[in-house]
Scaffold this active site. Sequence first.
Site, PDB file in Angstrom:
ATOM      1  N   ASP A 312      -4.423   3.109  -9.812  1.00 56.33           N
ATOM      2  CA  ASP A 312      -3.810   2.505  -8.677  1.00 56.33           C
ATOM      3  C   ASP A 312      -4.242   0.865  -8.510  1.00 56.33           C
ATOM      4  OD1 ASP A 312      -2.942   2.506  -5.904  1.00 56.33           O
ATOM      5  OD2 ASP A 312      -4.751   3.042  -4.930  1.00 56.33           O
ATOM      6  N   GLU A 315      -1.300  -3.834  -9.942  1.00 56.28           N
ATOM      7  CA  GLU A 315      -0.028  -4.817  -9.904  1.00 56.28           C
ATOM      8  C   GLU A 315      -0.588  -6.092 -10.332  1.00 56.28           C
ATOM      9  OE1 GLU A 315      -1.048  -2.783  -7.044  1.00 56.28           O
ATOM     10  OE2 GLU A 315       0.386  -1.439  -7.346  1.00 56.28           O
ATOM     11  N   ASP A 388       2.867   3.505  -1.009  1.00 56.54           N
ATOM     12  CA  ASP A 388       2.522   4.042  -0.036  1.00 56.54           C
ATOM     13  C   ASP A 388       4.037   3.938   0.987  1.00 56.54           C
ATOM     14  OD1 ASP A 388       0.095   3.912  -0.944  1.00 56.54           O
ATOM     15  OD2 ASP A 388      -0.489   1.867   0.005  1.00 56.54           O
TER      16      ASP A 388
HETATM   17  O1  MIG Z   1      -4.654   0.054  -0.494  1.00 57.37           O
HETATM   18  O2  MIG Z   1      -7.328   4.574  -3.081  1.00 57.37           O
HETATM   19  O3  MIG Z   1      -1.240   3.781  -3.033  1.00 57.37           O
HETATM   20  O4  MIG Z   1      -2.083   6.186  -2.746  1.00 57.37           O
HETATM   21  O5  MIG Z   1      -4.559   6.715  -1.503  1.00 57.37           O
HETATM   22  C1  MIG Z   1      -5.257   1.593  -0.147  1.00 57.37           C
HETATM   23  C2  MIG Z   1      -6.682   4.508  -1.702  1.00 57.37           C
HETATM   24  C3  MIG Z   1      -5.496   1.909  -1.810  1.00 57.37           C
HETATM   25  C4  MIG Z   1      -3.241   2.816  -2.258  1.00 57.37           C
HETATM   26  C5  MIG Z   1      -2.492   4.092  -2.898  1.00 57.37           C
HETATM   27  C6  MIG Z   1      -2.685   5.068  -2.278  1.00 57.37           C
HETATM   28  C7  MIG Z   1      -4.470   5.544  -2.418  1.00 57.37           C
HETATM   29  C8  MIG Z   1      -5.251   4.198  -1.563  1.00 57.37           C
HETATM   30  N1  MIG Z   1      -4.841   3.222  -2.290  1.00 57.37           N
END
Ligand code: MIG
Length: 715
Positions: A312, A315, A388
Amino acid sequence: FSSFSIISTGPTSVGMDFSLHGYDHVYGIPQHAETLLLKNTSDGDAYRLYNLDIFGHKIHEKIGIYGSVPLLLAHKPNRTSGIFWLNSSETLVDISTKAVAEHAPSRSAAETAKQRAVPRTDVRWMSESGIIDVFLLMGPTAFDIFKQFAQLTGTQALPPLFSLGYHQCRWNYEDEQDVKAVDAGFDAHGIPYDAIWLDIEHTDGKRYFTWDKQKFQNPRKMQEHLRKKKRKLVVIIDPHIKVDPSYTLYAQAKEKGYFVKDRNGQDFEGISWPGSSCYLDFTNPEVRKWYADQFAFKTYKASTNILFVWNDMNEPSVFKEAELTMQKDAVHYNNWEHREVHNLYGFYQQMATAEGLIRRSSGKERPFVLTRSFFAGSQKYGAVWTGDNTAEWSYLKISIPMLLTINMAGISFCGADVGGFIGDPEAELLVRWYQAGAYQPFFRGHSTMESKRREPWLFGEKNTQLIRRAISERYVLLPYLYTLFYRAHTAAEPVMRCLWIEFPGKMETFDVENEYMLGNALLVHPVTEKEAKTVTVLFPGSEEIWYDFRKFKRMEDAGTVKIPVTLENIPVFQRGGTVIPLKTTAGKSTEWMIDTPYELHVALDTEACAIGELYTDDGHSFQYLHKKQFLYRKFTFHKNILSSSCVDESGQYHTTCVVERVIILGFGKQPTFVTASSKDGEKKEVVFTYDTKTSALTLEKLSLSVDADWEICIT
Ligand code: MIG
């Protein structure tokens, strides 16, 4: 690019204009929360390709979210073209579609030149830096484009079978007790699932590759528990590394100089979940190798071979910086400025993670890695999700064109958070989302911390039953889905297809985004309106026959048809001329279903013919590749004979699994006699029932091996 600040090397900017003559339908360039058909941008924002973490992103905006693939497709009746603009810096795409006057040459001087209006789409690509490296994909069909693009960027990795099952995620499943309780809940309610997920709170202070010692005191034992249940664990591993000299990963990376640097040559520090963090430079092959090694069982404490990974925030997401990402003048391997490689950062993390999972198994096992950020080629390393989204009907609706666009760009294995990540879905929306997700490539329920718990059984008996039914349909469908993934892997065919890909000559399909084809055989129309009593389905192709996938009845009307819907399910239709392999029943997880028999749905076309395939293997290793341990079978129905034959003789795989039942849809009349014969000449009579109302002929108790040739004759 006047808005770019001039720093360091600074932006240089490259661009190019293309005119697509005769085209007024263009698609692709994910990821935007936008329509399937790209819009004219002359009176607004250009489509932007710049990977960003936009929490609570809106719909119908041209801003890029999470991932980018700079591939644009143009389509007109029976002709598809593509432009692949290979540049990983911030990119803008302007689109202008117009009708232009075309002069037909006049035959004589006296005759005035004839004019007719023909469409033309002008596409302008502009990138902040880099060089012009552009590929024109000539098609002429969409499937040719997919192959041409795959030659440049690779095909979809063949997923381990479990990863095509249902995934249960939440931010967060709190501790070992919680994990066990949720796991048990699925069994108590008879709902299949394959993997439970742990979000960032499972770690020791957001130090990835570690466990919170209070909440997860014995993670190995927890995994053994799941293993006995034939299920998997997926844990999150983000790219930011907590600045903490006592954290081995940080200390090692710091010492080796593996972090992205700031413009002054110091390790770039940004804020993320762990607080002050450094960012591994995945563009460096040495860093990727080192990172891959972190997944070794002896290095990653208490990890086992049922643990898989979710990347995650790649980016990369950097709190408090401009646009919540890394500064453009940060410096990577070989002195590349971040601006040059921005859209590739997540791609390289997923690449290294997948490599790590392969390496921990000494090259034997297929990895599963989900990533949020992606680029052209990410299909080689696993799955992506759309980030999200929000628990609202409009987000369920937009997820369809978003997934279709990602599929078109080579990444078949994608999905949207079922239920919507942010907020609390009402029960009806949740049910509808499960019903849609069950017929999409990556199928995971997920929700944010602030939302109420929403495991499938928390909405009353009726809704539990509806969700159970949706998920069970998915499991029964897995042989077909797995076969489609094999085609994606070997022949670059997208798993989820917008209608025009299958019906390239039918203009009425060109802007359809509320329904789609799963492979070439299933037409799926999710219900995306609250309290819908009907949906309007377009049955493409006047020469096609469509059958209700569950009731087997042939659809009487062609074209655009109002179909009544209930909460029970969403409309799904099988196309005449296809054979779909299914399992006879769902089990607790994919591994529980290994020996579950097959069932074939043979849907006849106007010529009373049908054809379809089944691919199968061990579902988890690379033996299909290295040892050719797979079965690739073909089922053909022709002149009242259904025959099973081999598509690829080079593959062999022993299975005791049999074809138990065959249902032939659109069979003209009650047969008198049905026999099944195997290649060695053994013949037996087959029990059958014929339903005159639906014209469905059901053949039962067949017990025909899937790995052998056989024939069923109907007289
Ligand atoms: O800013 O890890 O898209 O699926 O549960 C939130 C916590 C950070 C974003 C991800 C989301 C995940 C969450 N992450």
